[in-house]
Design a protein around this motif. Structure first.
Motif, PDB file in Angstrom:
ATOM      1  N   GLY A   1     -18.500   7.419   3.977  1.00 29.54           N
ATOM      2  CA  GLY A   1     -18.145   7.821   5.602  1.00 29.54           C
ATOM      3  C   GLY A   1     -19.451   8.699   6.147  1.00 29.54           C
ATOM      4  N   GLU A   2     -20.292   9.385   5.332  1.00 22.31           N
ATOM      5  CA  GLU A   2     -21.297  10.174   5.917  1.00 22.31           C
ATOM      6  C   GLU A   2     -22.316   8.973   6.422  1.00 22.31           C
ATOM      7  OE1 GLU A   2     -21.315  13.789   2.640  1.00 22.31           O
ATOM      8  OE2 GLU A   2     -22.549  12.010   2.221  1.00 22.31           O
ATOM      9  N   ALA A   3     -22.618   7.950   5.900  1.00 27.72           N
ATOM     10  CA  ALA A   3     -23.566   7.137   6.185  1.00 27.72           C
ATOM     11  C   ALA A   3     -22.838   6.131   7.691  1.00 27.72           C
ATOM     12  CB  ALA A   3     -23.860   5.859   5.136  1.00 27.72           C
ATOM     13  N   VAL A   4     -21.733   5.905   7.673  1.00 28.07           N
ATOM     14  CA  VAL A   4     -21.069   5.575   8.788  1.00 28.07           C
ATOM     15  C   VAL A   4     -21.161   6.404   9.869  1.00 28.07           C
ATOM     16  CG1 VAL A   4     -18.771   4.757   9.835  1.00 28.07           C
ATOM     17  CG2 VAL A   4     -19.472   3.977   7.468  1.00 28.07           C
ATOM     18  N   ALA A   5     -21.005   7.896   9.876  1.00 31.76           N
ATOM     19  CA  ALA A   5     -21.018   8.619  10.835  1.00 31.76           C
ATOM     20  C   ALA A   5     -22.577   8.685  11.400  1.00 31.76           C
ATOM     21  CB  ALA A   5     -20.729   9.881  10.143  1.00 31.76           C
ATOM     22  N   ALA A   6     -23.528   8.773  10.721  1.00 28.35           N
ATOM     23  CA  ALA A   6     -24.808   8.643  11.039  1.00 28.35           C
ATOM     24  C   ALA A   6     -25.130   7.390  11.813  1.00 28.35           C
ATOM     25  CB  ALA A   6     -25.871   8.898  10.040  1.00 28.35           C
TER      26      ALA A   6
ATOM     27  N   VAL B   1       0.884  -1.342  -0.077  1.00 29.03           N
ATOM     28  CA  VAL B   1      -0.171   0.094  -0.029  1.00 29.03           C
ATOM     29  C   VAL B   1       1.115   1.280   0.118  1.00 29.03           C
ATOM     30  CG1 VAL B   1      -1.778   1.483   1.043  1.00 29.03           C
ATOM     31  CG2 VAL B   1      -1.834  -1.199   1.254  1.00 29.03           C
ATOM     32  N   LEU B   2       0.639   1.989  -1.042  1.00 34.21           N
ATOM     33  CA  LEU B   2       1.431   3.221  -1.245  1.00 34.21           C
ATOM     34  C   LEU B   2       0.692   4.411  -0.851  1.00 34.21           C
ATOM     35  CD1 LEU B   2       4.587   3.531  -1.975  1.00 34.21           C
ATOM     36  CD2 LEU B   2       3.873   4.103  -4.430  1.00 34.21           C
ATOM     37  N   ILE B   3       0.991   5.198   0.118  1.00 44.45           N
ATOM     38  CA  ILE B   3      -0.063   6.279   0.547  1.00 44.45           C
ATOM     39  C   ILE B   3       0.897   7.685   0.533  1.00 44.45           C
ATOM     40  CG2 ILE B   3      -1.257   7.390   2.597  1.00 44.45           C
ATOM     41  CD1 ILE B   3      -1.682   4.464   3.638  1.00 44.45           C
ATOM     42  N   ASN B   4       0.391   8.408  -0.400  1.00 46.48           N
ATOM     43  CA  ASN B   4       0.620  10.024  -0.653  1.00 46.48           C
ATOM     44  C   ASN B   4      -0.270  10.873   0.074  1.00 46.48           C
ATOM     45  OD1 ASN B   4       1.790  12.373  -1.503  1.00 46.48           O
ATOM     46  ND2 ASN B   4       1.531  11.809  -3.651  1.00 46.48           N
ATOM     47  N   THR B   5       0.270  11.482   1.120  1.00 45.31           N
ATOM     48  CA  THR B   5      -0.867  12.373   1.810  1.00 45.31           C
ATOM     49  C   THR B   5      -1.063  13.581   1.094  1.00 45.31           C
ATOM     50  OG1 THR B   5       1.240  13.370   3.151  1.00 45.31           O
ATOM     51  CG2 THR B   5       0.039  11.281   4.375  1.00 45.31           C
ATOM     52  N   ALA B   6      -0.160  13.961   0.155  1.00 43.44           N
ATOM     53  CA  ALA B   6       0.023  15.257  -0.547  1.00 43.44           C
ATOM     54  C   ALA B   6      -1.242  15.326  -1.474  1.00 43.44           C
ATOM     55  CB  ALA B   6       1.218  15.341  -1.448  1.00 43.44           C
ATOM     56  N   VAL B   7      -1.904  14.123  -1.973  1.00 48.17           N
ATOM     57  CA  VAL B   7      -2.865  14.223  -2.639  1.00 48.17           C
ATOM     58  C   VAL B   7      -4.318  14.528  -2.151  1.00 48.17           C
ATOM     59  CG1 VAL B   7      -1.908  12.025  -3.957  1.00 48.17           C
ATOM     60  CG2 VAL B   7      -3.635  11.506  -2.207  1.00 48.17           C
ATOM     61  N   LEU B   8      -4.280  14.617  -0.703  1.00 48.83           N
ATOM     62  CA  LEU B   8      -5.447  15.162  -0.015  1.00 48.83           C
ATOM     63  C   LEU B   8      -5.795  16.462  -0.241  1.00 48.83           C
ATOM     64  CD1 LEU B   8      -4.996  13.087   3.493  1.00 48.83           C
ATOM     65  CD2 LEU B   8      -6.258  12.267   1.658  1.00 48.83           C
ATOM     66  N   ALA B   9      -4.658  17.189  -0.688  1.00 48.33           N
ATOM     67  CA  ALA B   9      -4.951  18.549  -0.981  1.00 48.33           C
ATOM     68  C   ALA B   9      -5.963  18.773  -2.168  1.00 48.33           C
ATOM     69  CB  ALA B   9      -3.446  19.309  -1.325  1.00 48.33           C
ATOM     70  N   SER B  10      -5.912  17.717  -2.924  1.00 50.66           N
ATOM     71  CA  SER B  10      -6.819  17.882  -4.346  1.00 50.66           C
ATOM     72  C   SER B  10      -8.248  17.284  -3.978  1.00 50.66           C
ATOM     73  CB  SER B  10      -6.355  17.183  -5.384  1.00 50.66           C
ATOM     74  OG  SER B  10      -6.211  15.841  -5.072  1.00 50.66           O
ATOM     75  N   LEU B  11      -8.469  16.946  -2.702  1.00 48.01           N
ATOM     76  CA  LEU B  11      -9.653  15.890  -2.359  1.00 48.01           C
ATOM     77  C   LEU B  11     -10.849  17.102  -2.041  1.00 48.01           C
ATOM     78  CD1 LEU B  11     -10.265  12.985  -2.021  1.00 48.01           C
ATOM     79  CD2 LEU B  11     -10.121  13.123   0.365  1.00 48.01           C
ATOM     80  N   PRO B  12     -11.862  16.610  -2.520  1.00 44.92           N
ATOM     81  CA  PRO B  12     -13.208  17.731  -2.492  1.00 44.92           C
ATOM     82  C   PRO B  12     -13.279  17.598  -0.819  1.00 44.92           C
ATOM     83  CG  PRO B  12     -13.641  16.523  -4.132  1.00 44.92           C
ATOM     84  CD  PRO B  12     -12.341  16.096  -3.762  1.00 44.92           C
ATOM     85  N   SER B  13     -13.755  18.817  -0.177  1.00 41.81           N
ATOM     86  CA  SER B  13     -14.061  18.709   1.159  1.00 41.81           C
ATOM     87  C   SER B  13     -14.943  17.805   1.652  1.00 41.81           C
ATOM     88  CB  SER B  13     -14.542  20.268   1.617  1.00 41.81           C
ATOM     89  OG  SER B  13     -15.499  20.570   1.090  1.00 41.81           O
ATOM     90  N   ARG B  14     -16.028  17.505   0.957  1.00 41.96           N
ATOM     91  CA  ARG B  14     -17.053  16.427   1.452  1.00 41.96           C
ATOM     92  C   ARG B  14     -16.394  15.118   1.604  1.00 41.96           C
ATOM     93  NH1 ARG B  14     -22.475  14.723  -1.817  1.00 41.96           N
ATOM     94  NH2 ARG B  14     -23.140  13.256  -0.520  1.00 41.96           N
TER      95      ARG B  14
END
Length: 356
Positions: free
Chosen positions: A260-265, A158-171
């Motif tokens: 994730g929204e459904a899991v939160a509820a 598993v190769l995780i690049n945290t920098a890609v999260l900057a392009s992720l929509p806030s939702r």
């Protein structure tokens, strides 16, 4: 670069966490046949970087439409058809470049194509980085239930690049935080307090804070998976909120609410059941809600869903044993267990015929 090991004997693998795409094992990079599975949104941003990781002269790719609505047997068949048309052998490496939908579907293809080929996870959403890319659960959805058709298939890395999260929509980022908070609610009060204290840095996408948070979640999941790979016991705890959440997703139609929204509820609903049993205080329930709200996550089920809408999906949930529904519930603040004595009567008494 940070490293987490998933210990599964001969099938052990590493999770690398950094702010770039470095860290691919040399043996994997040298694969001669590589097919990257992604979607147009992610491919436009990261496909060329993923292709550059491999020394093969021709790294092919296959793009699926974006979204949970396409995590289907039809998409599964499309990828298989592509592999057959390209005459890919059992030496092919499949690369899942995307979020949980791409990772789950690609892994399922890898489990089935020629009875099993290797696959690499490059997760590009927070949810997939902290949860779905680790542990080998692969599946597609069915109109009658989420993730009901699949297989256990561990990735080679598993190769995780945290920098890609900057392009992720806030939702999408918020949806990932639901799974992060889940780890705390399962068994780690200290992590819950850490999340409370670091809310602002997380929301600002502070690199060091994100790396620390993701590593903590991956280590928690890796430890659980190493002890219970095929969910015969402890691993079921990772489904906190999912029995309710999967029902929400299936009832509304996949993609209407993010996972994730459904899991939160769902986690709130599980906590409300725990309050009714005296296992959780109302103050602790409100603290849970407050942390979820801090990341713009829902804390109630959809207004148009009645408890009777949940029941058909709960009765076909993968945790059902011998016809008995089983739920993951908090047994104290940031402690949880699988229980098998929740009845339809109790669900109706706690939530009423209409949930809200």
């Amino acid at each position: 670069m940070q490293k987490v090991e998933v210990q599964l004997g001969e099938r052990s693998y590493s999770i690398y966490i950094s702010d770039n795409f470095n860290g691919l094992d040399a043996g994997i990079a040298a694969c001669k046949q590589v097919v990257i599975v992604s979607n147009p949104t992610v491919a436009a941003l990261y496909l060329s970087q993923a292709q550059a990781l491999f020394s093969a002269a021709n790294v092919q790719h296959f793009l699926l439409p974006d979204g949970e609505a396409f995590k289907t047997l039809s998409s599964f068949e499309q990828v298989l058809s592509f592999l057959l048309e390209q005459r890919m052998s059992r030496d092919v490496l499949l690369v899942a470049l995307g979020g949980g939908v791409i990772g789950d579907l690609t892994g399922f293809v890898a489990a089935c194509y020629q009875r099993g080929v290797s696959f690499l996870q490059i997760p590009t959403t927070l949810l997939s980085q902290v949860d779905s890319s680790v542990g080998g659960k692969t599946a597609v959805n069915h109109p009658l239930g989420k993730n009901m058709i699949g297989a256990f298939k561990q990735p080679v890395q598993v190769l995780i690049n945290t920098a890609v999260l900057a392009s992720l929509p806030s939702r999408e980022f918020a949806a990932g935080m639901a799974e992060v908070i889940k780890y705390a609610l399962i068994s780690d009060a200290g992590f819950f307090r850490w999340l409370q204290q670091h809310q602002q840095l997380i929301q600002q996408l502070d690199p060091d804070t994100l790396a620390q948070m993701i590593q903590h979640c991956c280590r928690m999941k890796a430890d659980i998976v190493s002890r219970d790979e095929t969910e015969q016991g402890e691993r079921a705890l990772l489904n906190l909120g999912h029995t309710f959440g999967h029902a929400i997703e299936a009832h509304l139609g996949y993609g209407e609410w993010l996972h994730g929204e459904a899991v939160a509820a769902g986690m709130v609903m599980a906590s409300e059941l725990a309050v009714s049993r005296g296992w959780l205080t109302t103050t602790e329930l409100e603290e849970t809600k407050a942390l979820l709200r801090a990341f713009s996550l829902p804390v109630t089920a959809p207004e148009n869903m009645r408890i009777t809408d949940f029941l058909p999906y709960m009765k076909t949930d993968k945790k059902v044993k011998h016809g008995t529904m089983r739920f993951v519930l908090p047994t104290a603040f940031c402690q949880s267990a699988v229980v098998d004595d929740v009845t339809e009567t109790e669900l109706t008494e706690v939530f009423g015929h209409g949930y809200n």
